[in-house]
Scaffold this motif. Structure first.
Motif, mmCIF file in Angstrom:
data_model
loop_
_atom_site.group_PDB
_atom_site.id
_atom_site.type_symbol
_atom_site.label_atom_id
_atom_site.label_comp_id
_atom_site.label_asym_id
_atom_site.label_seq_id
_atom_site.Cartn_x
_atom_site.Cartn_y
_atom_site.Cartn_z
ATOM 1 N N GLU A 180 2.585 6.941 3.859
ATOM 2 C CA GLU A 180 1.689 6.294 4.665
ATOM 3 C C GLU A 180 2.374 6.124 6.137
ATOM 4 O OE1 GLU A 180 0.318 1.628 5.287
ATOM 5 O OE2 GLU A 180 0.387 2.320 3.017
ATOM 6 N N ILE A 237 -5.647 6.538 3.851
ATOM 7 C CA ILE A 237 -6.096 5.342 3.747
ATOM 8 C C ILE A 237 -7.108 5.461 5.181
ATOM 9 C CG2 ILE A 237 -5.869 2.777 4.243
ATOM 10 C CD1 ILE A 237 -3.362 2.940 3.031
ATOM 11 N N SER A 282 0.797 -1.281 0.042
ATOM 12 C CA SER A 282 -0.107 -0.146 0.049
ATOM 13 C C SER A 282 0.761 1.213 -0.131
ATOM 14 C CB SER A 282 -1.078 -0.031 1.236
ATOM 15 O OG SER A 282 -0.369 -0.133 2.476
ATOM 16 N N LEU A 322 -8.634 0.109 -3.133
ATOM 17 C CA LEU A 322 -7.250 -0.182 -2.594
ATOM 18 C C LEU A 322 -6.765 -1.756 -2.504
ATOM 19 C CD1 LEU A 322 -4.411 0.800 -1.749
ATOM 20 C CD2 LEU A 322 -5.199 1.367 0.534
ATOM 21 N N LEU A 378 -11.057 2.000 0.331
ATOM 22 C CA LEU A 378 -10.553 1.093 0.777
ATOM 23 C C LEU A 378 -10.519 -0.466 -0.035
ATOM 24 C CD1 LEU A 378 -8.755 -0.066 3.149
ATOM 25 C CD2 LEU A 378 -10.740 -0.605 4.545
ATOM 26 N N ASN A 391 -6.851 10.340 -1.281
ATOM 27 C CA ASN A 391 -7.310 9.252 -0.576
ATOM 28 C C ASN A 391 -7.736 8.032 -1.382
ATOM 29 O OD1 ASN A 391 -10.523 8.282 0.422
ATOM 30 N ND2 ASN A 391 -8.826 8.054 2.225
ATOM 31 N N ALA A 450 -8.181 1.190 8.231
ATOM 32 C CA ALA A 450 -6.790 0.203 8.364
ATOM 33 C C ALA A 450 -7.009 -0.375 9.691
ATOM 34 C CB ALA A 450 -5.538 1.090 8.335
#
Length: 326
Positions: free
Chosen positions: A93, A118, A49, A281, A278, A275, A121
């Motif tokens: 990140e 993100i 990621s 991603l 999720l 952004n 998480a």
């Protein structure tokens, strides 16, 4: 005695100097980070990621804002230190609150965090579900049926037997040099498990993945730290162990050097808007793993396929430049 001409000259000269200084100052501000020719240096993150986010951010700055960028490799602790000294400007990140190195840099005013690249998480200590519940289809009986929390490992340490130290269990930590390795080591001590579990640190992230996947396929017990979003978390049926007294509200932000934050407000505003949903991603991370696609190629596909997402991050002019580059 001064002549009338010299008095007039001095009267005009003072405001002209002031005007010149003001103009020079304004020009310096207007020039901006990228216009001055300075590259924006990114931390070369080595997890999926982080790699994808870094490539996406670099592409935005390169194609939309005519910036030179670079990514410098290193372990996360070293790169966090480099952000604090402005040797690196962007850490794509940053898991806020987990790293003492980052906390100190931010407290000292040397680093700042912006945005939310993100959302959703998770991280923690995991075991395969068959360890707790068994798996009738694979003829696996539960080996730790009452295992629910990290302190319960005091009772079940031998289930995760370490072949090199048979009198202990083995906990698979993060590789040395990752921020999470220090955090997990502190948790072992906190719950007085360091004399019952070997604190095993794989050499690399892929080595950790290999250990987990090979044990899972054989139906063997394994105890390990892991996080999401990652491809592996979507492939396996796992149980996350509770950590009493801790409510981990995980925030992931973009880490920036304070110098960059002050000198490049336009770019900071853009990075703060980035952004990745999720679900999208996770899909991309799964492709990276299964199809062995490089993160920079996936980043390019993202820009081609999802203008409805990235166009909201950038100015209208930058959006046109990025679109033209595709």
């Amino acid at each position: 005695m001064q002549t009338t001409t010299s008095v007039i000259f001095k009267t005009l000269w003072v405001p002209l100097i002031a005007l010149g200084l003001t103009f020079a100052s304004s020009s310096a501000k207007a020039a901006g980070w990228c216009e001055s020719g300075k590259p924006v240096k990114f931390a070369g993150l080595n997890w999926e990621s982080g790699m994808l986010l870094t490539d996406i951010m670099q592409y935005v700055l390169q194609k939309g804002y005519d910036c030179k960028t670079d990514a410098l490799p290193g372990n996360s602790i070293t790169m966090e230190q480099a952000v604090g000294t402005n040797d690196i400007q962007v850490f794509a990140e940053e898991w806020i609150g987990r790293s003492e190195v980052w906390n100190k840099a931010e407290k000292a005013g040397k680093a700042v965090s912006v945005g939310a690249p993100i959302v959703g998480a998770v991280e923690g200590w995991y075991v395969p579900r068959y360890v707790v519940e068994g798996d009738a289809k694979r003829n696996i009986k539960p080996s730790a049926p009452d295992l629910k929390s990290i302190p319960d490992l005091a009772k079940y340490a031998q289930v995760f037997k370490d072949q090199e130290e048979p009198n202990k269990g083995r906990f698979y930590n993060c590789p040395a040099g990752w921020t999470c390795e220090l955090d997990n080591t502190a948790i072992l001590k906190k719950f007085k498990l360091d004399d019952k579990l070997t604190n095993f640190r794989p050499g690399t992230g892929p080595a950790l993945d290999t250990a987990i996947l090979s044990s899972y396929r054989r139906g063997e017990p394994i105890l390990f730290y892991y996080w999401s979003p990652t491809p592996l978390m979507g492939q396996l049926d796992l149980v996350k162990l509770e950590e009493p007294g801790v409510d981990k509200n995980i925030q992931i932000k973009v880490g920036l050097s304070s110098v960059f934050n002050q000198q490049a407000p336009e770019l900071v505003a853009v990075l703060g808007k980035i952004n990745l949903p999720l679900d999208l991603l996770n899909q991309n991370l799964a492709r990276m793993s299964k199809e062995r696609i490089r993160s920079d190629k996936l980043a390019l596909e993202f820009f081609k396929q999802h203008p409805e997402i990235w166009q909201s991050w950038v100015s209208e002019d930058a959006a046109k430049k990025i679109q033209a580059s595709l």
